[in-house]
Design an enzyme around this catalytic site. Sequence first.
Site, PDB file in Angstrom:
ATOM      1  N   HIS A   1       0.975 -13.205   6.564  1.00  0.00           N
ATOM      2  CA  HIS A   1       0.162 -14.034   5.677  1.00  0.00           C
ATOM      3  C   HIS A   1       0.707 -13.978   4.265  1.00  0.00           C
ATOM      4  O   HIS A   1       1.544 -13.155   3.925  1.00  0.00           O
ATOM      5  CB  HIS A   1      -1.298 -13.578   5.714  1.00  0.00           C
ATOM      6  CG  HIS A   1      -1.527 -12.301   4.973  1.00  0.00           C
ATOM      7  ND1 HIS A   1      -2.191 -12.249   3.777  1.00  0.00           N
ATOM      8  CD2 HIS A   1      -1.145 -11.032   5.249  1.00  0.00           C
ATOM      9  CE1 HIS A   1      -2.224 -10.992   3.356  1.00  0.00           C
ATOM     10  NE2 HIS A   1      -1.599 -10.241   4.232  1.00  0.00           N
TER      11      HIS A   1
ATOM     12  N   TYR B   1       0.824  -1.206   0.000  1.00  0.00           N
ATOM     13  CA  TYR B   1       0.000   0.000   0.000  1.00  0.00           C
ATOM     14  C   TYR B   1       0.862   1.263   0.000  1.00  0.00           C
ATOM     15  O   TYR B   1       0.381   2.332  -0.373  1.00  0.00           O
ATOM     16  CB  TYR B   1      -0.918   0.051   1.221  1.00  0.00           C
ATOM     17  CG  TYR B   1      -1.795  -1.149   1.442  1.00  0.00           C
ATOM     18  CD1 TYR B   1      -2.149  -2.009   0.412  1.00  0.00           C
ATOM     19  CD2 TYR B   1      -2.277  -1.431   2.709  1.00  0.00           C
ATOM     20  CE1 TYR B   1      -2.951  -3.109   0.645  1.00  0.00           C
ATOM     21  CE2 TYR B   1      -3.088  -2.522   2.958  1.00  0.00           C
ATOM     22  CZ  TYR B   1      -3.419  -3.361   1.918  1.00  0.00           C
ATOM     23  OH  TYR B   1      -4.212  -4.441   2.163  1.00  0.00           O
TER      24      TYR B   1
END
Length: 77
Positions: free
Chosen positions: A68, A8
Amino acid sequence: MALTNSTYQNKEGVGAAIKTALNGGLKCELFITTKLWTKDMSEDKAKVAFETSLKKLQIDYADLYLIHWAIGNTYGV
């Protein structure tokens, strides 16, 4: 809740917004989450990446550190 991630590219901006809000007298609880980037998935790299995230966010802690694999794979398989 503030969510950041290397992809991001928003850690510095989120950190600045948190600092501005708190310095401006904002009275609320924040739950800050950041994520480990896949290239940093080793114990040594994860520690450095976490510390780097805290520094960029200008905070002393994160409430949640997500580890993750967003591509639907499992690390090490």
